[in-house]
Design a protein around this motif. Structure first.
Motif, PDB file in Angstrom:
ATOM      1  N   CYS A  87      52.305  45.528  31.845  1.00 13.64           N
ATOM      2  CA  CYS A  87      50.829  45.573  31.669  1.00 13.64           C
ATOM      3  C   CYS A  87      50.017  46.709  32.288  1.00 13.64           C
ATOM      4  CB  CYS A  87      50.097  44.247  32.032  1.00 13.64           C
ATOM      5  SG  CYS A  87      48.575  44.195  31.748  1.00 13.64           S
ATOM      6  N   PRO A  88      49.279  47.586  31.543  1.00 15.69           N
ATOM      7  CA  PRO A  88      48.514  48.400  31.999  1.00 15.69           C
ATOM      8  C   PRO A  88      47.523  48.164  33.103  1.00 15.69           C
ATOM      9  CG  PRO A  88      47.842  47.973  29.531  1.00 15.69           C
ATOM     10  CD  PRO A  88      48.957  47.108  30.102  1.00 15.69           C
ATOM     11  N   ARG A  89      47.039  46.950  33.068  1.00 13.97           N
ATOM     12  CA  ARG A  89      46.089  46.366  34.028  1.00 13.97           C
ATOM     13  C   ARG A  89      46.754  46.041  35.206  1.00 13.97           C
ATOM     14  NH1 ARG A  89      40.882  44.381  33.598  1.00 13.97           N
ATOM     15  NH2 ARG A  89      40.844  44.906  31.246  1.00 13.97           N
ATOM     16  N   ARG A  90      46.425  46.451  36.346  1.00 10.65           N
ATOM     17  CA  ARG A  90      47.257  46.213  37.692  1.00 10.65           C
ATOM     18  C   ARG A  90      46.518  45.182  38.244  1.00 10.65           C
ATOM     19  NH1 ARG A  90      51.276  47.071  36.626  1.00 10.65           N
ATOM     20  NH2 ARG A  90      51.843  46.562  38.656  1.00 10.65           N
ATOM     21  N   THR A  91      45.040  44.964  38.169  1.00 10.11           N
ATOM     22  CA  THR A  91      44.498  44.041  38.859  1.00 10.11           C
ATOM     23  C   THR A  91      43.216  43.394  37.840  1.00 10.11           C
ATOM     24  OG1 THR A  91      42.798  45.361  39.922  1.00 10.11           O
ATOM     25  CG2 THR A  91      44.548  44.800  41.131  1.00 10.11           C
ATOM     26  N   PHE A  92      42.738  42.466  38.152  1.00 10.15           N
ATOM     27  CA  PHE A  92      41.721  41.555  37.279  1.00 10.15           C
ATOM     28  C   PHE A  92      41.079  40.745  37.965  1.00 10.15           C
ATOM     29  CE2 PHE A  92      45.295  38.909  36.786  1.00 10.15           C
ATOM     30  CZ  PHE A  92      44.706  37.663  36.440  1.00 10.15           C
ATOM     31  N   VAL A  93      39.621  40.508  37.579  1.00 11.86           N
ATOM     32  CA  VAL A  93      38.848  39.653  38.402  1.00 11.86           C
ATOM     33  C   VAL A  93      38.617  38.298  37.803  1.00 11.86           C
ATOM     34  CG1 VAL A  93      36.256  39.430  39.296  1.00 11.86           C
ATOM     35  CG2 VAL A  93      37.411  41.753  39.330  1.00 11.86           C
ATOM     36  N   GLU A  94      38.345  37.221  38.357  1.00 10.14           N
ATOM     37  CA  GLU A  94      38.399  36.151  37.763  1.00 10.14           C
ATOM     38  C   GLU A  94      36.750  35.865  37.061  1.00 10.14           C
ATOM     39  OE1 GLU A  94      38.783  32.772  40.627  1.00 10.14           O
ATOM     40  OE2 GLU A  94      37.406  33.749  42.151  1.00 10.14           O
ATOM     41  N   GLN A  95      36.913  35.354  36.224  1.00  9.86           N
ATOM     42  CA  GLN A  95      35.373  34.820  35.543  1.00  9.86           C
ATOM     43  C   GLN A  95      35.416  33.374  35.395  1.00  9.86           C
ATOM     44  OE1 GLN A  95      33.302  37.229  35.029  1.00  9.86           O
ATOM     45  NE2 GLN A  95      34.482  38.861  35.240  1.00  9.86           N
ATOM     46  N   VAL A  96      34.376  32.726  35.766  1.00 10.05           N
ATOM     47  CA  VAL A  96      34.057  31.459  35.891  1.00 10.05           C
ATOM     48  C   VAL A  96      33.518  30.984  34.627  1.00 10.05           C
ATOM     49  CG1 VAL A  96      32.735  29.299  37.138  1.00 10.05           C
ATOM     50  CG2 VAL A  96      33.872  31.423  38.342  1.00 10.05           C
ATOM     51  N   GLU A  97      34.071  30.225  33.638  1.00  9.42           N
ATOM     52  CA  GLU A  97      33.639  30.063  32.338  1.00  9.42           C
ATOM     53  C   GLU A  97      32.604  29.257  32.397  1.00  9.42           C
ATOM     54  OE1 GLU A  97      35.565  27.786  28.215  1.00  9.42           O
ATOM     55  OE2 GLU A  97      37.018  28.098  30.054  1.00  9.42           O
ATOM     56  N   GLY A  98      31.495  29.553  31.656  1.00  7.57           N
ATOM     57  CA  GLY A  98      30.035  29.080  31.577  1.00  7.57           C
ATOM     58  C   GLY A  98      29.278  29.383  32.658  1.00  7.57           C
ATOM     59  N   LEU A  99      29.592  30.363  33.644  1.00  7.54           N
ATOM     60  CA  LEU A  99      28.698  30.795  34.576  1.00  7.54           C
ATOM     61  C   LEU A  99      28.678  32.438  34.481  1.00  7.54           C
ATOM     62  CD1 LEU A  99      26.912  30.244  37.105  1.00  7.54           C
ATOM     63  CD2 LEU A  99      28.931  30.042  38.637  1.00  7.54           C
ATOM     64  N   THR A 100      29.614  33.009  34.403  1.00  4.87           N
ATOM     65  CA  THR A 100      29.786  34.408  34.647  1.00  4.87           C
ATOM     66  C   THR A 100      30.284  35.162  33.496  1.00  4.87           C
ATOM     67  OG1 THR A 100      31.994  34.465  35.773  1.00  4.87           O
ATOM     68  CG2 THR A 100      30.069  34.120  36.993  1.00  4.87           C
ATOM     69  N   THR A 101      30.067  36.369  33.202  1.00  6.19           N
ATOM     70  CA  THR A 101      30.556  37.416  32.382  1.00  6.19           C
ATOM     71  C   THR A 101      30.640  38.771  33.250  1.00  6.19           C
ATOM     72  OG1 THR A 101      28.541  37.617  31.355  1.00  6.19           O
ATOM     73  CG2 THR A 101      29.849  35.959  30.220  1.00  6.19           C
ATOM     74  N   ARG A 102      31.468  39.736  32.355  1.00 10.14           N
ATOM     75  CA  ARG A 102      31.619  40.881  33.045  1.00 10.14           C
ATOM     76  C   ARG A 102      30.348  41.639  33.160  1.00 10.14           C
ATOM     77  NH1 ARG A 102      36.043  44.696  30.440  1.00 10.14           N
ATOM     78  NH2 ARG A 102      35.842  45.672  32.480  1.00 10.14           N
ATOM     79  N   PHE A 103      30.002  42.097  34.457  1.00 10.76           N
ATOM     80  CA  PHE A 103      28.883  42.808  34.723  1.00 10.76           C
ATOM     81  C   PHE A 103      27.333  42.289  34.693  1.00 10.76           C
ATOM     82  CE2 PHE A 103      31.886  45.834  32.299  1.00 10.76           C
ATOM     83  CZ  PHE A 103      32.652  46.414  33.691  1.00 10.76           C
ATOM     84  N   ALA A 104      27.614  40.976  34.433  1.00  7.61           N
ATOM     85  CA  ALA A 104      26.248  40.102  34.075  1.00  7.61           C
ATOM     86  C   ALA A 104      25.633  39.791  35.401  1.00  7.61           C
ATOM     87  CB  ALA A 104      26.626  38.950  33.303  1.00  7.61           C
TER      88      ALA A 104
END
Length: 571
Positions: A87-104
């Motif tokens: 996978c080209p992505r080495r790390t990723f951040v958890e997103q809490v469904e119903g609460l967070t989105t990227r950069f929000a």
């Protein structure tokens, strides 16, 4: 612990795997500490499960207000390693469904609330409203939530077309409305027939086109959609009719003056030295100013000056310059004489003139002042003496009965008969008795208004023949314009469709143009001038007129909020 769990269900009931660690209360702020306890997550790129934590950090998100105070949540989120080596992505951040989105910086519910505010009232008013509701935000964030829908490939069955001003007297565009659903379809960068014809060729399907009396739009429809039925707007028909009636009343003011002067001859005739010819206007200040102003404007027009340049040179409005350029001098002088402000002595001049005639000019100014003061005069003694001196010198202005203005007469004619008061009906009757041409124009106007209001388009041709036979010149000209656009006018007086929906959207843009502001980037080719207010989530444009910066002498900033367009071969 049970209290925090109950509070979590109350604040974020739709979120799974969230644990509240604490809550802090301040004067106007409530902060909630939270974290996610999910053991493993899925990589968003390769969908591989991961349980190895790389690091963690804190995000600060806006929430709904609690107890009338602003609320935020400090959420501790984790960064995970991706277990898939390919996978080209080495790390990723958890997103809490119903609460967070990227950069929000706010949850989906808060963003939906902000977007509703932006749609309802716009940018700057929305910022003030959000501050009242303890959900503060910025103008750019509010307008960034507005996204214009794509323009459909097919034109609506009933299409409304009209122009509106991006910047009045400078830049104009064309707005396209779906009349049946009352939604804006697209906004064109100008109001030329070529632009509208190109749009209609790319977006076929219009069966009925509602428009005003603009011949440019008619040419575009005939060229690009020859099978579509054109419908002239009924309100514009009545507006053109009112203009023709008012011109008729302007041309026959002398008839009204003759009758008014004849009815007021109840006292002995004035000495010859104070009489003026019936058609000669007094050389008052406003009359002389009107003469000189028209001479200056016509001289600059002959020299090749534009309307805007003349307005800047003479410190006038462009509409004033255009009116002086296009209106006859006699009509301008008559209007100026009617609008001359009446002095405090005006109601008492007939009595003073009568006393002066009876005494053969031997009455004194002091005696006349005492007599008119007993009759309600509240002015000074010097005003009475000046008028008496003008009578003795023979250059006093004759006292004339006020006659209704052409604009007022037009209002009486165009209004339904039952809407007039008894006094207005009596005044209109006197006007009709004074001039047969105004009487004929009144009868024709009322007949045409009845045809429009009751949608009797089948009788239009009979009305046109009557108007062309014995009507005054402005009414004959109006009938000729109707004959040139006969099919569209007949359809407008027969079908139920009109441009009222289009005018409603344009009025909303016009009312809210003072609070327009910057917005997100769009790929539309139209110029970005209009407002950010949008009640129906319609594609609009936004321009911000920063009044504060204008007062400070800074440069006005303008950005655009425009509808997105699909790439077409024509564009």
């Amino acid at each position: 612990m049970r209290e925090l769990s109950a509070l979590r269900k109350l604040l974020v009931p739709q979120v799974v795997g969230l644990v509240l660690d604490g809550i802090a209360e301040m004067d106007a702020l409530i902060e909630v500490q939270a974290q996610c306890v999910v053991g493993e997550l899925v990589c968003p790129d390769c969908s591989a499960l991961s349980h190895r934590v790389h690091s963690c950090y804190e995000r600060r998100l806006a929430m709904y207000p609690t107890g009338g105070r602003r609320a935020v949540i400090r959420l501790t989120v984790r960064r995970f390693f991706c277990e898939n080596a390919d996978c080209p992505r080495r790390t990723f951040v958890e997103q809490v469904e119903g609460l967070t989105t990227r950069f929000a910086r706010a949850g989906p519910g808060v963003k939906r609330w902000w977007r509703s505010v932006a749609l309802a009232v716009g940018g700057r008013p929305g910022v003030r409203l959000c501050g009242v509701f303890a959900m503060p935000t910025s103008r750019g964030r509010l307008l960034g939530l507005l996204h214009a829908p794509l323009v459909p490939d097919q034109a609506p069955r009933v299409l409304g077309v009209d122009d509106f001003a991006f910047r009045r007297s400078r830049t104009y565009g064309t707005v396209l409305i779906d009349v049946e659903s009352s939604t804006v379809i697209d906004v064109l960068p100008d109001r030329t027939s070529e632009t509208l014809a190109a749009w209609l060729k790319v977006h076929p399907g219009a069966e009925i086109v509602c428009r005003d009396r603009d011949s440019g739009y008619s040419r575009a429809v005939k060229e690009a959609a020859p099978h579509a039925r054109e419908v002239a707007d009924r309100w514009h028909l009545l507006q053109n009719l009112a203009s023709a009636v008012e011109k008729t009343c302007h041309q026959h003011r002398s008839c009204l003056r003759k009758r008014a002067d004849a009815e007021t001859l109840q006292i002995p005739p004035q000495p010859p030295l104070i009489e003026l010819p019936p058609l000669e206007l007094p050389r008052t200040q406003i009359i002389e100013r009107t003469r000189h102003r028209r001479e200056d404007i016509l001289r600059l027009v002959d020299a090749g000056w534009t309307i805007s340049a003349i307005a800047r040179r003479l410190h006038l409005d462009r509409k004033t310059v255009r009116r002086f350029r296009d209106t006859d001098l006699a009509q301008l002088l008559a209007t100026a004489h009617v609008r001359r402000p009446a002095g405090v002595l005006e109601p008492f001049k007939p009595y003073i003139n009568q006393r002066f005639t009876e005494s053969l000019g031997q009455v004194s100014g002091s005696r006349l002042f005492l007599e008119v003061r007993e009759r309600g005069y509240r002015g000074s003694r010097q005003v009475v003496r000046k008028h008496l001196a003008a009578l003795r010198a023979g250059n006093a202005e004759p006292v004339r009965t006020d006659i209704p203005s052409p604009h007022k007469i037009t209002g009486w004619i165009m209004r339904p008969r039952e809407a007039l008061t008894d006094h207005q009906d009596e005044q209109l009757l006197q006007v009709r008795l004074a001039c047969p041409d105004i009487t004929r124009a009144c009868d024709l106007a009322r007949n045409f208004a009845d045809l429009v209001r009751h949608q009797r388009g089948q009788l239009l041709m009979d009305w046109i023949r009557q108007a062309e036979q014995d009507a005054p010149a402005p009414m004959r000209s109006f009938a000729g314009f109707l004959r040139q656009d006969l099919d569209a006018v007949t359809a407008g007086m027969t079908l139920t469709y009109s441009s009222g929906v289009v005018e409603g959207h344009i009025n909303r843009l016009r009312r809210s143009s003072g609070r327009c502001t910057a917005a997100v980037h769009s790929n539309s080719s139209a110029p970005g001038f209009s407002c950010d207010r949008d009640r129906h989530e319609i594609p609009t444009r936004a321009i911000f007129n920063d009044r504060h910066q204008r007062r400070c002498g800074r440069t006005r900033r303008t950005r655009h909020f425009l509808p997105a367009r699909r790439p077409t071969s024509a564009s």
